[in-house]
Scaffold this motif. Structure first.
Motif, short mmCIF file in Angstrom:
data_model
loop_
_atom_site.label_atom_id
_atom_site.label_comp_id
_atom_site.label_asym_id
_atom_site.label_seq_id
_atom_site.Cartn_x
_atom_site.Cartn_y
_atom_site.Cartn_z
N GLY A 99 0.81 -1.27 -0.17
CA GLY A 99 -0.01 -0.06 -0.03
C GLY A 99 0.71 1.30 0.02
O GLY A 99 2.02 1.18 -0.41
N THR A 101 1.56 3.19 2.72
CA THR A 101 2.19 3.34 4.03
C THR A 101 3.37 2.74 4.17
O THR A 101 4.33 3.24 4.75
CB THR A 101 1.15 3.12 5.10
N GLN A 102 3.65 1.47 3.70
CA GLN A 102 4.64 0.75 4.02
C GLN A 102 5.91 0.88 2.94
O GLN A 102 5.79 0.53 1.83
CB GLN A 102 4.30 -0.88 3.91
N ALA A 111 -1.43 -5.68 13.80
CA ALA A 111 -1.75 -4.58 13.26
C ALA A 111 -1.39 -4.39 11.71
O ALA A 111 -2.30 -4.14 11.09
CB ALA A 111 -1.35 -3.29 14.12
N LEU A 112 -0.29 -4.61 11.52
CA LEU A 112 0.22 -4.75 10.37
C LEU A 112 -0.55 -5.76 9.28
O LEU A 112 -0.79 -5.56 8.05
CB LEU A 112 1.89 -5.20 10.16
N SER A 114 -3.60 -6.74 9.91
CA SER A 114 -4.75 -6.45 9.57
C SER A 114 -4.91 -5.42 8.36
O SER A 114 -5.50 -5.27 7.64
CB SER A 114 -5.29 -5.80 10.76
N GLU A 115 -3.91 -4.44 8.28
CA GLU A 115 -3.59 -3.57 7.42
C GLU A 115 -3.52 -4.40 5.88
O GLU A 115 -3.94 -3.81 4.97
CB GLU A 115 -2.30 -2.61 7.73
N LEU A 116 -2.74 -5.12 6.04
CA LEU A 116 -2.15 -5.92 4.64
C LEU A 116 -3.45 -6.64 4.08
O LEU A 116 -3.53 -7.03 2.96
CB LEU A 116 -1.10 -6.79 4.93
N ASP A 117 -4.36 -7.22 4.95
CA ASP A 117 -5.36 -7.86 4.62
C ASP A 117 -6.38 -7.06 3.67
O ASP A 117 -6.96 -7.55 2.92
CB ASP A 117 -6.35 -8.31 5.77
N THR A 118 -6.43 -5.76 3.91
CA THR A 118 -7.36 -4.73 3.16
C THR A 118 -6.66 -4.42 1.70
O THR A 118 -7.38 -4.06 0.79
CB THR A 118 -7.38 -3.30 3.74
N LEU A 119 -5.57 -5.06 1.56
CA LEU A 119 -4.91 -4.94 0.24
C LEU A 119 -5.11 -5.96 -0.73
O LEU A 119 -4.90 -5.97 -1.90
CB LEU A 119 -3.63 -4.58 0.45
#
Length: 394
Positions: A99, A101-102, A111-112, A114-119
């Motif tokens: 994404g 942010t990374q 937390a990471l 969960s963020e990567l799941d959205t991608l």
């Protein structure tokens, strides 16, 4: 016992791995291997650090139809008992999408993840399996540090005009931008340029990562300036089974006139197009080169035409061209593809040495060519190993 870093690249039906000593610098791999046929009939293959195939009695016993959740614990157990024992101190993973942010490799946290799941919707062929492998390792070896290394990170150095689509600003702010992929491969090539090009390493370089997935990257000062892939890994070059750049109106036509659903169109563009779709024979370039069918020749010809056109467009972003690098499976091994692409670019100053090209030599440009043309094998795994060691040891 040898302290080591495990590198994993998980796909839907395969799991590639490499093991490196847990140390500074640019270490050589202790082991490399692959488990293919996951979910049907898994097959293990491996090589030691010298490139020798491991004997059959050194290979794992794999249960029939085993999935990642069964195979990753088996791989970890096998590594711990291999050649007197390897102590895995950390695991590094290729993750296709990070994404916006990374921008660098990151230690895995809940937390990471969960963020990567959205991608996942942006890289449906890769992201789910990358994340599944991380979760399998966490379940099998609780407390083992893990690092995610992103294919998108290398391209975050691009300016805004290389990343923007001409869409309403609200969509841009939501993250509908050009991300670019194959960044770990480009990162590795960029790190080797000075050894191959000397003072020209910081000049205008285009890297052609040509494989079943294919893209190009324009590099200056060894940083990404522009790349062919965009919001997803569908964009840009024609690939093994993916169409590459496509008039968006075609998608609307398929929906309105052919009555195709989003899932059907997704399957068409990701799995039935590219070399496979044009030839109707195979997505494998070597198979097509061996075929006498006119459809196979059409597929090869279109692949090379599209690649030459994309390369010329990328030269705009860096104001010309000093060096062209071919890498990945097709780029490293197909003299025919390299020749057909470069023949269309003689006007840019590209001229090949046909004999060197036929031998897959490192330098394949003619002595008189103002543009250096090189073949450099990529090594995404060592990029991941370096990043993992650096993060884990601070």
């Amino acid at each position: 016992m040898t302290d080591a870093v495990l590198v994993l690249n998980a796909g839907s039906s395969s799991l590639k791995f490499a093991v490196y000593p847990d140390g500074d610098g640019d270490p050589a791999a202790l082991l490399r291997g692959k488990i293919a046929g996951i979910g049907t009939a898994p097959v293990f293959s491996g090589r030691d650090g010298a490139g020798h195939s491991l004997p059959s009695d050194a290979c794992m016993s794999l249960p029939h139809a085993a999935d990642h959740e069964a195979l990753i614990p088996a791989l970890l157990d096998w590594l711990n008992s291999h050649q007197g024992g390897l102590t895995i101190r950390a695991a590094g993973h290729r993750v296709v999408h990070g994404g916006r942010t990374q921008t660098d490799p990151a230690i895995v946290t809940d937390a990471l993840l969960s963020e990567l799941d959205t991608l996942v919707p942006l890289a449906p062929l890769h992201q789910p399996h990358n994340l599944a492998a991380i979760r399998c390792v966490a379940a099998s070896a609780p407390g083992l540090p893990q690092v995610a290394c992103f294919d998108t990170s290398f391209h975050r150095t691009q300016d805004k005009f290389a990343q923007l689509f001409a869409l309403p600003r609200a969509l841009t702010e939501e993250g509908v931008i050009r991300y670019g992929f194959h960044g770990l491969s480009y990162d590795y090539i960029a790190s080797t340029l000075r050894a191959h090009l000397g003072d020209r390493a910081d000049g205008r370089v285009i890297v052609a990562h040509l494989g079943n997935g294919a893209s190009m990257c324009a590099i200056k000062n060894r940083r990404s300036v522009a790349t062919s892939m965009g919001f997803t890994a569908l964009d840009g070059l024609m690939m093994g089974q993916r169409c590459g750049a496509l008039d968006a109106g075609v998608v609307l036509y398929l929906m309105d006139e052919k009555g195709m659903s989003a899932a059907e169109i997704s399957h068409l563009l990701y799995n039935e197009s590219g070399l496979l779709g044009v030839s109707g024979i195979s997505n494998d370039m070597a198979t097509l080169q061996a075929s006498s069918a006119p459809e196979a020749r059409d597929a090869i010809g279109l692949f090379c035409y599209r690649a030459a056109a994309e390369l010329a467009a990328l030269a705009v972003a860096i104001g010309g061209l000093d060096a062209l690098i071919f890498t990945a499976g097709i780029g490293e091994n197909s003299a025919l593809v390299r020749s057909l692409i470069c023949d269309r670019l003689e006007w840019m100053g590209i001229s090949l040495d046909d004999g060197a090209n036929a031998k897959n030599a490192k330098c394949i440009s003619a002595a008189s060519s103002p543009v250096d043309v090189l073949v450099i094998p990529t090594d995404e795994e060592v990029v991941i190993a370096r990043a993992t060691h650096g993060l884990i040891h601070g």
